[in-house]
Design an enzyme around this catalytic site. Structure first.
Site, PDB file in Angstrom:
ATOM      1  N   ARG A 398       0.818  -1.239  -0.100  1.00  0.00           N
ATOM      2  CA  ARG A 398       0.048   0.092   0.055  1.00  0.00           C
ATOM      3  C   ARG A 398       0.823   1.260  -0.112  1.00  0.00           C
ATOM      4  O   ARG A 398       1.810   1.334   0.784  1.00  0.00           O
ATOM      5  CB  ARG A 398      -0.851   0.058   1.123  1.00  0.00           C
ATOM      6  CG  ARG A 398      -1.793  -1.234   1.295  1.00  0.00           C
ATOM      7  CD  ARG A 398      -2.324  -1.138   2.745  1.00  0.00           C
ATOM      8  NE  ARG A 398      -3.242  -2.418   2.929  1.00  0.00           N
ATOM      9  CZ  ARG A 398      -2.938  -3.479   3.263  1.00  0.00           C
ATOM     10  NH1 ARG A 398      -1.754  -3.837   3.406  1.00  0.00           N
ATOM     11  NH2 ARG A 398      -3.956  -4.471   3.320  1.00  0.00           N
ATOM     12  N   ARG A 502     -24.046 -12.262  -6.541  1.00  0.00           N
ATOM     13  CA  ARG A 502     -24.317 -10.802  -6.979  1.00  0.00           C
ATOM     14  C   ARG A 502     -23.182  -9.905  -6.747  1.00  0.00           C
ATOM     15  O   ARG A 502     -23.147  -8.705  -7.424  1.00  0.00           O
ATOM     16  CB  ARG A 502     -25.620 -10.307  -6.730  1.00  0.00           C
ATOM     17  CG  ARG A 502     -25.763 -10.066  -5.230  1.00  0.00           C
ATOM     18  CD  ARG A 502     -27.120  -9.696  -5.059  1.00  0.00           C
ATOM     19  NE  ARG A 502     -27.767  -8.494  -5.890  1.00  0.00           N
ATOM     20  CZ  ARG A 502     -28.983  -8.316  -5.949  1.00  0.00           C
ATOM     21  NH1 ARG A 502     -29.921  -9.190  -5.305  1.00  0.00           N
ATOM     22  NH2 ARG A 502     -29.459  -7.276  -6.789  1.00  0.00           N
ATOM     23  N   ASP A 518     -32.466  -6.114  -9.387  1.00  0.00           N
ATOM     24  CA  ASP A 518     -33.076  -7.306  -9.273  1.00  0.00           C
ATOM     25  C   ASP A 518     -34.077  -7.266 -10.380  1.00  0.00           C
ATOM     26  O   ASP A 518     -34.590  -6.308 -11.049  1.00  0.00           O
ATOM     27  CB  ASP A 518     -34.146  -7.579  -8.079  1.00  0.00           C
ATOM     28  CG  ASP A 518     -33.512  -7.885  -6.875  1.00  0.00           C
ATOM     29  OD1 ASP A 518     -32.124  -8.384  -6.720  1.00  0.00           O
ATOM     30  OD2 ASP A 518     -33.837  -8.103  -5.817  1.00  0.00           O
ATOM     31  N   GLU A 606     -28.539 -10.270   1.827  1.00  0.00           N
ATOM     32  CA  GLU A 606     -27.396  -9.623   1.068  1.00  0.00           C
ATOM     33  C   GLU A 606     -27.681  -8.009   1.359  1.00  0.00           C
ATOM     34  O   GLU A 606     -26.603  -7.248   1.165  1.00  0.00           O
ATOM     35  CB  GLU A 606     -27.645 -10.118  -0.143  1.00  0.00           C
ATOM     36  CG  GLU A 606     -28.835  -9.628  -1.181  1.00  0.00           C
ATOM     37  CD  GLU A 606     -29.970 -10.444  -0.815  1.00  0.00           C
ATOM     38  OE1 GLU A 606     -30.776 -10.413  -1.745  1.00  0.00           O
ATOM     39  OE2 GLU A 606     -29.929 -11.383   0.050  1.00  0.00           O
ATOM     40  N   ASP A 607     -28.756  -7.469   1.215  1.00  0.00           N
ATOM     41  CA  ASP A 607     -28.939  -5.895   1.339  1.00  0.00           C
ATOM     42  C   ASP A 607     -28.268  -5.567   2.769  1.00  0.00           C
ATOM     43  O   ASP A 607     -27.541  -4.463   2.904  1.00  0.00           O
ATOM     44  CB  ASP A 607     -30.325  -5.446   1.293  1.00  0.00           C
ATOM     45  CG  ASP A 607     -30.886  -6.086  -0.098  1.00  0.00           C
ATOM     46  OD1 ASP A 607     -30.524  -5.400  -1.140  1.00  0.00           O
ATOM     47  OD2 ASP A 607     -31.878  -7.073   0.425  1.00  0.00           O
TER      48      ASP A 607
END
Length: 691
Positions: A398, A502, A518, A606-607
């Protein structure tokens, strides 16, 4: 005639004294505050450029000698420090850049270990670094710091081993010679620290939180009227302040046990042994001070440094007797005042003349460092591992800025990129902006029909670059000729059955922005265009349409999840939302497998997890934009089954993160003239108001 000469001479002499007072004294005070540490150099305490201008308050024999004067070579210095370099004492052939794995020896091989060592091991075993197979490991961790190497079957002279030595002391405290093993040591002294090979840790107590950690106690970045200027840690196990002077109406106190004390006597004073982190009445004074003087030449100096960071109190460092924590990557010059020991008598005057803008910048940096690297055992351990990873893979390490600016080195993965412009956090510093195109990612579930109309609306956006359809339906996708004709590429990706797929970092995604959809989403081209324009101004956040909210349920003692609070939200559903593509990489490679498995098992998780992740990184809420009509077929949190599963997700994620990262918001961004009583022709996004 002579009287005139004397008069002129007196005027010249007086003017010289005025110039000296006006310009000379501030210069001396400026010397007491060195510039920030230089980027990407292995920096220790600063070398002062005025060695011959100022006298020392102590004898030369009492000053800590610089372990490596400018004339010495790196080879000579390393040989004086037991001869270990990463190049000579570490076998990098065992390490893979995409899969940096760590093996922890079973605790049963050794004697019982302390509570803090249990927290260290738990922080590793529950992380993405851990592997149970030593054949896959790049690094081997000892479960304690008091066992003999003969008990370890893979010791090999200590090569590729790391020892966490969490008690300040010298080499004999280990009980054995570490050999080629690296030592992550709390408050190491120059005599025991192999710079560039070992790692300097802060000293933290047994009851230090393993995860999350307590938030900073700082209430104001700008010192309010009545705040003390400087706090000292006294011999009476308390922080005390001194109010002998005024600084913008702020009190300054010098404790009685320090008044009249010389620098020599202060160096020889024994260190306080109190390891508690509880906020007593005496410690509250620490939170009401602008600066905190860290005791010099004290092995517990890093413990006091943690106290100061948590309180938002700017550390004033005078010591060369211990190595600053993580000094290899942290620029302490941006968060602390580092003063040469010969400027002891100028500390108060130097601090009083610091401008408010400088105090604000220092305080902000203390809060960032505390939250990013020091607020929990887990963050301290993971920072240690990431420092070692950067040493092993130097080509993919980094940059200095990534370690010293939000969100910090732990949340900026070098496996994604080491170029600042690829991340969503540094556009402002670089004076740049994200690309003006996005990729649409449409998830087609097991019961969803092909989203033909949605594809046409999204493809009609002037900012759309490509459309990817993730086909998880049991039936095969339509043939190539059955899809709508679009001006942008359309790609169908099959055999994606897991909901976590997703958020996989697909190599075909070429834009900074992703529009997650969706198949049952109903959006117009105008809605897509406006949401994308908003996202371009907030590329580090989630920008979407449908929202949910979290709350603390006092009756059940757990977190709840609801859609019944329309004027407040903390979650934006990913069924229709914009976010940066980096979060796909972070979701897949930062979060542990059990969390992603939970997303695949339960409904509507998932949300929640994606919003948890983005809020943990940014410390900010998502952004809501207007929508003509709500999304169809979205499971309501009030459905009994959905409520139970979403509650389980919410509490499981909060437990793993160690706190609740979600942030409430009541902000919705609308277009100019949105729903104003003016002609529709004057509105740019006029279709947003048409049903």
């Amino acid at each position: 005639m002579q009287s005139r000469r004397r008069k002129h001479l007196w005027l010249i002499l007086s003017a010289s004294w005025v110039i000296l007072v006006l310009f000379g004294a501030p210069r001396l005070r400026q010397l007491a505050i060195p510039p920030g540490l230089r980027p990407r150099t292995l920096t220790r305490w600063p070398r002062w450029l005025d060695q011959e201008l100022l006298p020392s308050f102590v004898g030369p024999e009492e000053l800590t000698q610089d372990p490596c004067p400018p004339s010495c070579s790196a080879h000579q210095w390393w040989s004086q420090r037991r001869g270990c370099l990463m190049e000579t004492c570490f076998d990098t052939s065992k390490c893979q850049i995409q899969d940096f794995k760590v093996f922890v020896y079973p605790i049963g091989l050794t004697q019982p270990i302390s509570e803090v060592h249990h927290k260290v091991l738990a922080s590793i075993e529950g992380s993405r670094y851990h592997t149970a197979n030593p054949e896959e490991a790049c690094l081997f961790i000892l479960p304690g710091d008091a066992l003999g190497p003969q008990l370890l079957p893979l010791w090999n002279g200590g090569q590729n081993h790391l020892i966490f030595h969490l008690h300040p002391g010298s080499w004999p405290d280990l009980g054995f010679d570490p050999g080629q093993a690296m030592v992550a040591r709390a408050s190491p002294t120059p005599e025991t620290f192999r710079f560039g090979f070992d790692v300097s840790l802060p000293l933290f107590p047994q009851n230090y939180p393993q995860k999350g950690g307590s938030p900073s106690q700082l209430a104001y970045f700008i010192p309010p009227s009545g705040e003390d200027l400087l706090a000292f840690e006294s011999q009476l196990d308390m922080w005390v302040t001194d109010s002998s002077n005024q600084r913008d109406q702020n009190a300054v106190l010098i404790p009685s046990d320090h008044q009249g004390e010389t620098f020599k006597g202060h160096r020889d004073r024994p260190c306080k042994q109190d390891h508690t982190t509880e906020q007593s009445e005496d410690q509250k004074r620490l939170y009401n001070s602008t600066f905190c003087f860290i005791p010099p030449n004290c092995r517990l100096g890093s413990f006091h440094l943690l106290q100061a960071l948590k309180a938002g109190c700017i550390p004033v460092l005078l010591s060369r007797g211990w190595e600053l924590p993580f000094s290899e990557v942290i620029d302490w010059g941006t968060a602390a005042i580092i003063i040469d020991e010969r400027h002891l008598l100028q500390i108060k005057s130097a601090l009083q003349e610091l401008p408010p803008a400088r105090v604000l910048a220092l305080r902000q940096q203390t809060q960032f460092l505390w939250d990013a690297y020091f607020s929990s055992v887990e963050k301290i351990v993971h920072t240690t591992l990431e420092i070692l990873r950067d040493r092993i893979f130097r080509a993919a390490s980094r940059p200095w800025l990534l370690w010293n600016s939000p969100p910090g080195g732990l949340l900026v993965l070098p496996t994604f990129s080491t170029h600042l412009g690829d991340f969503p956090f540094y556009y402002l510093q670089r004076g740049s902006h994200p690309s003006d195109r996005f990729s649409a990612l449409i998830w087609v579930g097991s019961l969803d029909p092909p989203p033909l109309k949605l594809i046409q609306e999204v493809a009609g956006s002037q900012h759309c670059a490509q459309i990817l359809v993730l086909w998880s339906n049991d039936s095969p996708p339509p043939a190539q000729g059955k899809w709508p004709q679009t001006t942008v590429p359309l790609t169908v990706i099959e055999r994606r059955k897991k909901k976590s797929d997703r958020f996989f970092p697909y190599s075909t995604i070429s834009t900074d922005a992703i529009l997650s959809l969706d198949a049952h989403s109903s959006l117009s081209t105008s809605e897509v265009d406006f949401a994308f324009v908003v996202w371009q101004s907030f590329p580090e956040r989630i920008v979407g349409f449908q929202t949910r909210n979290h709350f603390w349920d006092e009756t059940k003692g757990s977190w709840g999840y609801t859609d019944q609070r329309p004027n407040e939200f903390s979650v934006v559903l990913t069924a229709a939302a914009f976010y940066h593509r980096y979060y796909h990489n972070l979701f897949t490679h930062y979060l542990p497998v059990p969390l992603r498995d939970l997303v695949d098992e339960l409904l509507a998780c998932e949300d929640i997890l994606m919003n948890f992740l983005v809020a943990e990184v940014t410390k900010l809420p998502p952004i809501k934009v207007p929508q003509r009509k709500p999304l169809q077929d979205v499971p309501s949190p009030q459905h009994p089954r959905v409520e139970q599963q979403s509650k389980k997700c919410m509490n499981t994620f909060a437990s793993w993160f160690g706190r609740m990262p979600l942030v409430h918001s009541q902000l919705r961004l609308d277009p100019v003239l949105f729903k104003d009583q003016v002609s529709i022709l004057r509105k740019k996004y006029r279709h947003l108001e048409r049903l």
